[in-house]
Design a protein around this motif. Sequence first.
Motif, PDB file in Angstrom:
ATOM      1  N   ILE A  59       3.540   5.475  -6.268  1.00  0.00           N
ATOM      2  CA  ILE A  59       4.406   4.613  -7.106  1.00  0.00           C
ATOM      3  C   ILE A  59       4.194   3.132  -6.768  1.00  0.00           C
ATOM      4  CG2 ILE A  59       6.810   3.999  -7.656  1.00  0.00           C
ATOM      5  CD1 ILE A  59       6.135   6.659  -8.940  1.00  0.00           C
ATOM      6  N   PRO A  60       4.210   2.730  -5.475  1.00  0.00           N
ATOM      7  CA  PRO A  60       3.962   1.320  -5.163  1.00  0.00           C
ATOM      8  C   PRO A  60       2.580   0.826  -5.629  1.00  0.00           C
ATOM      9  CG  PRO A  60       4.946   2.395  -3.265  1.00  0.00           C
ATOM     10  CD  PRO A  60       4.624   3.480  -4.261  1.00  0.00           C
ATOM     11  N   LEU A  61       1.578   1.698  -5.589  1.00  0.00           N
ATOM     12  CA  LEU A  61       0.250   1.294  -6.079  1.00  0.00           C
ATOM     13  C   LEU A  61       0.307   0.976  -7.574  1.00  0.00           C
ATOM     14  CD1 LEU A  61      -2.145   3.755  -4.210  1.00  0.00           C
ATOM     15  CD2 LEU A  61      -2.233   1.257  -4.103  1.00  0.00           C
ATOM     16  N   PHE A  62       0.954   1.839  -8.342  1.00  0.00           N
ATOM     17  CA  PHE A  62       1.082   1.597  -9.787  1.00  0.00           C
ATOM     18  C   PHE A  62       1.917   0.343 -10.053  1.00  0.00           C
ATOM     19  CE2 PHE A  62      -0.742   5.701 -10.454  1.00  0.00           C
ATOM     20  CZ  PHE A  62      -1.193   5.715 -11.767  1.00  0.00           C
ATOM     21  N   GLN A  63       2.981   0.169  -9.286  1.00  0.00           N
ATOM     22  CA  GLN A  63       3.822  -1.025  -9.476  1.00  0.00           C
ATOM     23  C   GLN A  63       3.041  -2.300  -9.153  1.00  0.00           C
ATOM     24  OE1 GLN A  63       7.147   0.135  -7.003  1.00  0.00           O
ATOM     25  NE2 GLN A  63       8.233   1.084  -8.718  1.00  0.00           N
ATOM     26  N   LYS A  64       2.252  -2.269  -8.079  1.00  0.00           N
ATOM     27  CA  LYS A  64       1.412  -3.415  -7.722  1.00  0.00           C
ATOM     28  C   LYS A  64       0.382  -3.692  -8.820  1.00  0.00           C
ATOM     29  CE  LYS A  64      -0.301  -6.400  -4.642  1.00  0.00           C
ATOM     30  NZ  LYS A  64       0.415  -7.561  -4.167  1.00  0.00           N
ATOM     31  N   ALA A  65      -0.027  -2.620  -9.518  1.00  0.00           N
ATOM     32  CA  ALA A  65      -0.989  -2.761 -10.622  1.00  0.00           C
ATOM     33  C   ALA A  65      -0.330  -3.298 -11.894  1.00  0.00           C
ATOM     34  CB  ALA A  65      -1.652  -1.409 -10.913  1.00  0.00           C
ATOM     35  N   GLY A  66       0.991  -3.478 -11.844  1.00  0.00           N
ATOM     36  CA  GLY A  66       1.695  -4.050 -12.997  1.00  0.00           C
ATOM     37  C   GLY A  66       2.358  -3.031 -13.894  1.00  0.00           C
TER      38      GLY A  66
END
Length: 197
Positions: A59-66
């Motif tokens: 989830i944090p990876l996707f959030q960091k990806a915008g």
Amino acid sequence: MNIKKVLENLPGKSEIMQFHNIDIHPDKIRAVMINEIVPADPGQDFYGGGMTAYLETTIPLFQKAGACVDSMKDILDLGVYITNAVKVPKSEYAVSRDQIELSLPFLEEELSLFQDLKVIMLMGDVAKKAFNLISKKTTGKNAIPAISTYKMRNSEFYYKGIRLMPSYIMTGQNILIEKSKFQMAAEDIAKMLEIIQ
């Protein structure tokens, strides 16, 4: 379509193999992310329900990806399906080629369910090795060269018209500690989302 019901009917299934007990619409999936290996506890996998160990880093990876995501459902709604290359939990520190090969028919069948794929992301070395075995069987050569991921991040690779994107492992607490790999994986996910939109 239920992924588990499809895969558990294939020959060669072992008792300890784990398949996602999730209903999906294959025609809505535009990208598949292949993680390395299933967790020891199936409840901690991507589709285990709630905020599982695998989603705590994903989830944090996707959030960091915008991407505005808070759950696996949100990721599926983006047209992204996540799976594991190896369907049996680790018994040793490293994942052996035998373990990869044992799970390969199930991964191949899983990928064949999605007819409208634009991107396959290979999250880590085990995923790259598994996909290269699939590629070698069908084309006679590796789809991804055996060089460091950071050296090929700006290269474009294709398999049967599908963009292949080698990236970094997306599970385990190390990805949150290794800031540069976290950043690069997030950038790769952003690029993948851009391609499938």
